[in-house]
Design a protein around this motif. Structure first.
Motif, PDB file in Angstrom:
ATOM      1  N   LYS A 114       0.813  -1.208   0.000  1.00  0.00           N
ATOM      2  CA  LYS A 114       0.000   0.000   0.000  1.00  0.00           C
ATOM      3  C   LYS A 114       0.854   1.268   0.000  1.00  0.00           C
ATOM      4  O   LYS A 114       0.396   2.330  -0.424  1.00  0.00           O
ATOM      5  CB  LYS A 114      -0.927   0.009   1.216  1.00  0.00           C
ATOM      6  N   GLN A 115       2.077   1.159   0.476  1.00  0.00           N
ATOM      7  CA  GLN A 115       2.972   2.326   0.519  1.00  0.00           C
ATOM      8  C   GLN A 115       3.719   2.529  -0.796  1.00  0.00           C
ATOM      9  O   GLN A 115       4.602   3.359  -0.890  1.00  0.00           O
ATOM     10  CB  GLN A 115       3.982   2.183   1.671  1.00  0.00           C
ATOM     11  N   GLN A 116       3.371   1.757  -1.826  1.00  0.00           N
ATOM     12  CA  GLN A 116       3.966   1.862  -3.160  1.00  0.00           C
ATOM     13  C   GLN A 116       5.417   1.384  -3.228  1.00  0.00           C
ATOM     14  O   GLN A 116       6.164   1.762  -4.136  1.00  0.00           O
ATOM     15  CB  GLN A 116       3.879   3.307  -3.688  1.00  0.00           C
ATOM     16  N   ASP A 117       5.840   0.582  -2.275  1.00  0.00           N
ATOM     17  CA  ASP A 117       7.125  -0.108  -2.405  1.00  0.00           C
ATOM     18  C   ASP A 117       6.907  -1.256  -3.385  1.00  0.00           C
ATOM     19  O   ASP A 117       5.878  -1.951  -3.305  1.00  0.00           O
ATOM     20  CB  ASP A 117       7.591  -0.650  -1.057  1.00  0.00           C
ATOM     21  N   VAL A 118       7.846  -1.471  -4.295  1.00  0.00           N
ATOM     22  CA  VAL A 118       7.640  -2.466  -5.347  1.00  0.00           C
ATOM     23  C   VAL A 118       8.834  -3.393  -5.489  1.00  0.00           C
ATOM     24  O   VAL A 118       9.950  -3.071  -5.074  1.00  0.00           O
ATOM     25  CB  VAL A 118       7.359  -1.794  -6.712  1.00  0.00           C
ATOM     26  N   VAL A 119       8.567  -4.543  -6.092  1.00  0.00           N
ATOM     27  CA  VAL A 119       9.620  -5.511  -6.412  1.00  0.00           C
ATOM     28  C   VAL A 119       9.505  -5.848  -7.892  1.00  0.00           C
ATOM     29  O   VAL A 119       8.416  -6.172  -8.384  1.00  0.00           O
ATOM     30  CB  VAL A 119       9.484  -6.794  -5.571  1.00  0.00           C
TER      31      VAL A 119
END
Length: 238
Positions: free
Chosen positions: A122-127
């Motif tokens: 939800k915090q827009q951290d991506v992999v």
């Protein structure tokens, strides 16, 4: 008759259009790019002229060869400088934007399979994921602490379907233990060759099965930087 609009997708542009678009983009932040190109052309051109001048030959033929050699060296040097400065500008413009790492990974050559945003929170951290000679490379961008949790979760999922394949984790950023965006591609390439080309097909098939079982989730919000493939093709030729 109205003039046709210039294509916005680099893949749809001609090489000349790509060069012009890249130059304009670079000049927005690198105001001295024109002077750098002129200087590199003159410097490398003089070097080429000198090298061809000392080669065996005299008269008109020697002069013509020296001029041609100077022009070739000049254009080559100018394109090298243009490529380096344009690439640095592109990285500077992408830094801090969602999906910047995914865009940078498009600079990888053939033999690599890149999948952007395979996981996010939800915090827009991506992999993101890259499959190539080193094996499976999981690339995270965002808050270092949160993104490491995402990476750990993705590592467990990939180990279940490809336990014998090396899995690497990379966090993009400027902090300790992180890889700066501008050095991401080189870092990934330096991970070595641990998977043979013939084995990659099986690895990709296993990963495809993993992705097929993922629940349908919406893409993260926010702009994603333009792919750098067009610039790479422009700088290296097609």
């Amino acid at each position: 008759m109205a003039k046709k609009d210039t294509p916005t997708d680099p893949a749809d542009m001609s090489r000349r259009q790509q060069i012009v678009a890249t130059y304009r983009m670079t000049k927005q932040t690198d105001k001295r790019i024109g002077l750098w190109l002129l200087g590199s052309f003159l410097l490398f051109g003089a070097l080429g002229f000198g090298l061809f001048w000392i080669l065996p030959g005299s008269g008109i033929i020697g002069l013509v060869m020296s001029i041609v050699g100077g022009l070739l060296f000049g254009f080559l040097g100018m394109m090298i400088v243009f490529s380096r400065r344009a690439q640095r500008t592109a990285y500077d413009r992408m830094a801090g934007q969602p999906g910047a790492a995914a865009s940078a990974l498009t600079m990888l050559k053939r033999g690599w399979k890149s999948d952007p945003v395979i996981a996010f929170n939800k915090q827009q951290d991506v992999v993101h994921r890259v499959v190539g000679p080193p094996g499976i490379v999981l690339v995270g961008e965002g808050n270092p602490h949160r993104v490491r949790q995402l990476l750990a979760s993705e590592r467990r999922k990939h180990e279940r379907v490809a336990s014998e394949t090396p899995i690497h984790e990379v966090v993009v950023g400027d902090g300790e233990g992180q890889v700066p965006l501008a050095k991401l591609v080189r870092h990934v390439q330096k991970l070595g060759r641990q998977v043979k080309p013939a084995e990659l097909t099986d690895v990709l098939a296993r990963i495809k099965a993993l992705d097929a079982n993922r629940s349908a989730i919406p893409m993260p919000k926010g702009p994603v930087p333009t792919s750098m493939k067009g610039m790479r093709g422009n700088m290296r030729g097609r």
